[in-house]
Design a protein around this motif. Structure first.
Motif, PDB file in Angstrom:
ATOM      1  N   GLU A   1      14.437  24.246  96.043  1.00 40.95           N
ATOM      2  CA  GLU A   1      13.160  24.907  96.376  1.00 40.95           C
ATOM      3  C   GLU A   1      12.373  24.111  97.406  1.00 40.95           C
ATOM      4  N   ALA A   2      12.393  22.790  97.332  1.00 43.23           N
ATOM      5  CA  ALA A   2      11.690  21.961  98.319  1.00 43.23           C
ATOM      6  C   ALA A   2      12.329  22.128  99.699  1.00 43.23           C
ATOM      7  N   LEU A   3      13.648  22.211  99.736  1.00 43.31           N
ATOM      8  CA  LEU A   3      14.334  22.441 101.010  1.00 43.31           C
ATOM      9  C   LEU A   3      13.989  23.814 101.578  1.00 43.31           C
ATOM     10  N   GLU A   4      13.929  24.824 100.713  1.00 44.23           N
ATOM     11  CA  GLU A   4      13.531  26.168 101.164  1.00 44.23           C
ATOM     12  C   GLU A   4      12.113  26.160 101.718  1.00 44.23           C
ATOM     13  N   LYS A   5      11.233  25.427 101.083  1.00 41.88           N
ATOM     14  CA  LYS A   5       9.835  25.366 101.542  1.00 41.88           C
ATOM     15  C   LYS A   5       9.763  24.707 102.923  1.00 41.88           C
ATOM     16  N   GLU A   6      10.548  23.685 103.137  1.00 49.28           N
ATOM     17  CA  GLU A   6      10.534  22.958 104.416  1.00 49.28           C
ATOM     18  C   GLU A   6      11.217  23.737 105.542  1.00 49.28           C
ATOM     19  N   PHE A   7      12.382  24.313 105.263  1.00 51.09           N
ATOM     20  CA  PHE A   7      13.204  24.914 106.317  1.00 51.09           C
ATOM     21  C   PHE A   7      13.208  26.430 106.303  1.00 51.09           C
ATOM     22  N   GLY A   8      12.641  27.045 105.276  1.00 49.49           N
ATOM     23  CA  GLY A   8      12.646  28.497 105.133  1.00 49.49           C
ATOM     24  C   GLY A   8      13.851  28.932 104.317  1.00 49.49           C
ATOM     25  N   SER A   9      13.637  29.895 103.434  1.00 47.43           N
ATOM     26  CA  SER A   9      14.723  30.333 102.548  1.00 47.43           C
ATOM     27  C   SER A   9      15.905  30.916 103.323  1.00 47.43           C
ATOM     28  N   GLU A  10      15.653  31.424 104.533  1.00 50.03           N
ATOM     29  CA  GLU A  10      16.741  31.973 105.340  1.00 50.03           C
ATOM     30  C   GLU A  10      17.647  30.882 105.916  1.00 50.03           C
ATOM     31  N   HIS A  11      17.206  29.612 105.825  1.00 46.93           N
ATOM     32  CA  HIS A  11      17.975  28.496 106.390  1.00 46.93           C
ATOM     33  C   HIS A  11      18.518  27.540 105.330  1.00 46.93           C
ATOM     34  N   VAL A  12      18.443  27.909 104.060  1.00 45.21           N
ATOM     35  CA  VAL A  12      18.971  27.059 102.983  1.00 45.21           C
ATOM     36  C   VAL A  12      19.910  27.907 102.132  1.00 45.21           C
ATOM     37  N   ARG A  13      21.113  27.403 101.936  1.00 47.00           N
ATOM     38  CA  ARG A  13      22.113  28.147 101.164  1.00 47.00           C
ATOM     39  C   ARG A  13      22.854  27.204 100.218  1.00 47.00           C
ATOM     40  N   PRO A  14      23.229  27.709  99.059  1.00 42.12           N
ATOM     41  CA  PRO A  14      24.086  26.899  98.181  1.00 42.12           C
ATOM     42  C   PRO A  14      25.509  26.878  98.729  1.00 42.12           C
ATOM     43  N   PHE A  15      26.183  25.787  98.499  1.00 40.43           N
ATOM     44  CA  PHE A  15      27.590  25.660  98.871  1.00 40.43           C
ATOM     45  C   PHE A  15      28.344  25.140  97.654  1.00 40.43           C
ATOM     46  N   TYR A  16      29.383  25.852  97.261  1.00 42.94           N
ATOM     47  CA  TYR A  16      30.123  25.510  96.041  1.00 42.94           C
ATOM     48  C   TYR A  16      31.499  24.918  96.320  1.00 42.94           C
ATOM     49  N   GLY A  17      31.848  24.765  97.581  1.00 45.29           N
ATOM     50  CA  GLY A  17      33.170  24.294  97.956  1.00 45.29           C
ATOM     51  C   GLY A  17      33.932  25.414  98.632  1.00 45.29           C
ATOM     52  N   ILE A  18      35.163  25.124  99.022  1.00 48.41           N
ATOM     53  CA  ILE A  18      36.016  26.120  99.667  1.00 48.41           C
ATOM     54  C   ILE A  18      37.050  26.585  98.650  1.00 48.41           C
ATOM     55  N   TYR A  19      37.092  27.888  98.449  1.00 48.72           N
ATOM     56  CA  TYR A  19      38.012  28.472  97.475  1.00 48.72           C
ATOM     57  C   TYR A  19      38.879  29.524  98.159  1.00 48.72           C
ATOM     58  N   ALA A  20      40.140  29.587  97.760  1.00 52.25           N
ATOM     59  CA  ALA A  20      41.114  30.475  98.392  1.00 52.25           C
ATOM     60  C   ALA A  20      40.672  31.932  98.408  1.00 52.25           C
ATOM     61  N   ASP A  21      40.014  32.387  97.341  1.00 55.45           N
ATOM     62  CA  ASP A  21      39.616  33.794  97.272  1.00 55.45           C
ATOM     63  C   ASP A  21      38.406  34.115  98.143  1.00 55.45           C
ATOM     64  N   ASN A  22      37.795  33.093  98.751  1.00 53.79           N
ATOM     65  CA  ASN A  22      36.590  33.302  99.543  1.00 53.79           C
ATOM     66  C   ASN A  22      36.595  32.418 100.789  1.00 53.79           C
ATOM     67  N   ILE A  23      37.769  32.011 101.224  1.00 55.68           N
ATOM     68  CA  ILE A  23      37.869  30.976 102.257  1.00 55.68           C
ATOM     69  C   ILE A  23      37.172  31.356 103.565  1.00 55.68           C
ATOM     70  N   LYS A  24      37.315  32.582 104.019  1.00 58.03           N
ATOM     71  CA  LYS A  24      36.709  32.965 105.294  1.00 58.03           C
ATOM     72  C   LYS A  24      35.178  32.916 105.204  1.00 58.03           C
ATOM     73  N   ALA A  25      34.612  33.419 104.117  1.00 57.60           N
ATOM     74  CA  ALA A  25      33.151  33.366 103.937  1.00 57.60           C
ATOM     75  C   ALA A  25      32.674  31.917 103.809  1.00 57.60           C
ATOM     76  N   ASP A  26      33.442  31.084 103.107  1.00 60.38           N
ATOM     77  CA  ASP A  26      33.069  29.671 102.959  1.00 60.38           C
ATOM     78  C   ASP A  26      33.083  28.970 104.315  1.00 60.38           C
ATOM     79  N   LEU A  27      34.102  29.230 105.121  1.00 61.54           N
ATOM     80  CA  LEU A  27      34.182  28.624 106.448  1.00 61.54           C
ATOM     81  C   LEU A  27      33.077  29.139 107.368  1.00 61.54           C
ATOM     82  N   LYS A  28      32.739  30.408 107.256  1.00 59.52           N
ATOM     83  CA  LYS A  28      31.648  30.968 108.057  1.00 59.52           C
ATOM     84  C   LYS A  28      30.323  30.299 107.698  1.00 59.52           C
TER      85      LYS A  28
END
Length: 176
Positions: A65-92
């Motif tokens: 939430e502090a990162l969202e406040k500083e950079f805007g919610s449109e510029h902060v995203r969770p990252f869970y790692g790279i997974y085979a079933d979602n690899i293209k979206a993770d790389l994007k």
């Protein structure tokens, strides 16, 4: 295609990392997405390991939430790692990353797919001396900073919010 083999943490191979990164940035990214890697990325990617107690973060949502406040919610995203079933979206998602911040864990190895002007902030438990991600960041030519956090390798860590914000802001706004 070049595929490096897996190594133990701390025993990565600089040449393999550099070769993988160079091939991805110069060829693979454009084939996957039809464009060159982002020249001016804007995203702060927050790596989370909250599905495990090992190296997870206490009050992770407060930091997010502090990162969202500083950079805007449109510029902060969770990252869970790279997974085979979602690899293209993770790389994007990684291709838009200006800063990857999070606890020591395999997901930080994904820094190899960040744009050239990006950086990494790693949270490490006190007494956990592994420097493999620092060396990987160096091999990738990325900015890097680590922070020692209260907790142990196999328990949740307490992260200093103020230090995290300062480190992320420095990397985000520094274009050198």
């Amino acid at each position: 295609a070049f595929v490096p083999f897996s190594t133990l943490c701390g025993w990565e191979h600089r040449t393999a990392v550099q070769t993988l990164r160079a091939q991805y940035l110069s060829e693979v990214h454009k084939r996957l997405f039809g464009v060159e890697p982002e020249a001016n990325p804007k995203m702060v990617l927050v790596y989370t390991r909250n599905n495990t107690k090992a190296r997870s973060v206490v009050k992770h949502e407060v930091i997010y939430e502090a990162l969202e406040k500083e950079f805007g919610s449109e510029h902060v995203r969770p990252f869970y790692g790279i997974y085979a079933d979602n690899i293209k979206a993770d790389l994007k998602l990684l291709s838009a990353g200006k800063v990857l911040v999070g606890p020591h864990g395999a997901g930080l190895a994904a820094m190899v797919f960040l744009p050239p002007s990006s950086g990494v902030v790693e949270w490490r438990a006190v007494g956990y001396p592994e420097t493999c991600f620092e060396r990987e960041a160096g091999a990738c030519g990325l900015k890097y900073h680590h922070m020692m956090c209260h907790g142990k390798k196999d328990t949740p860590m307490t992260v200093n919010l103020q230090d995290t914000m300062e480190s992320v802001k420095k990397m985000y706004y520094d274009d050198t």
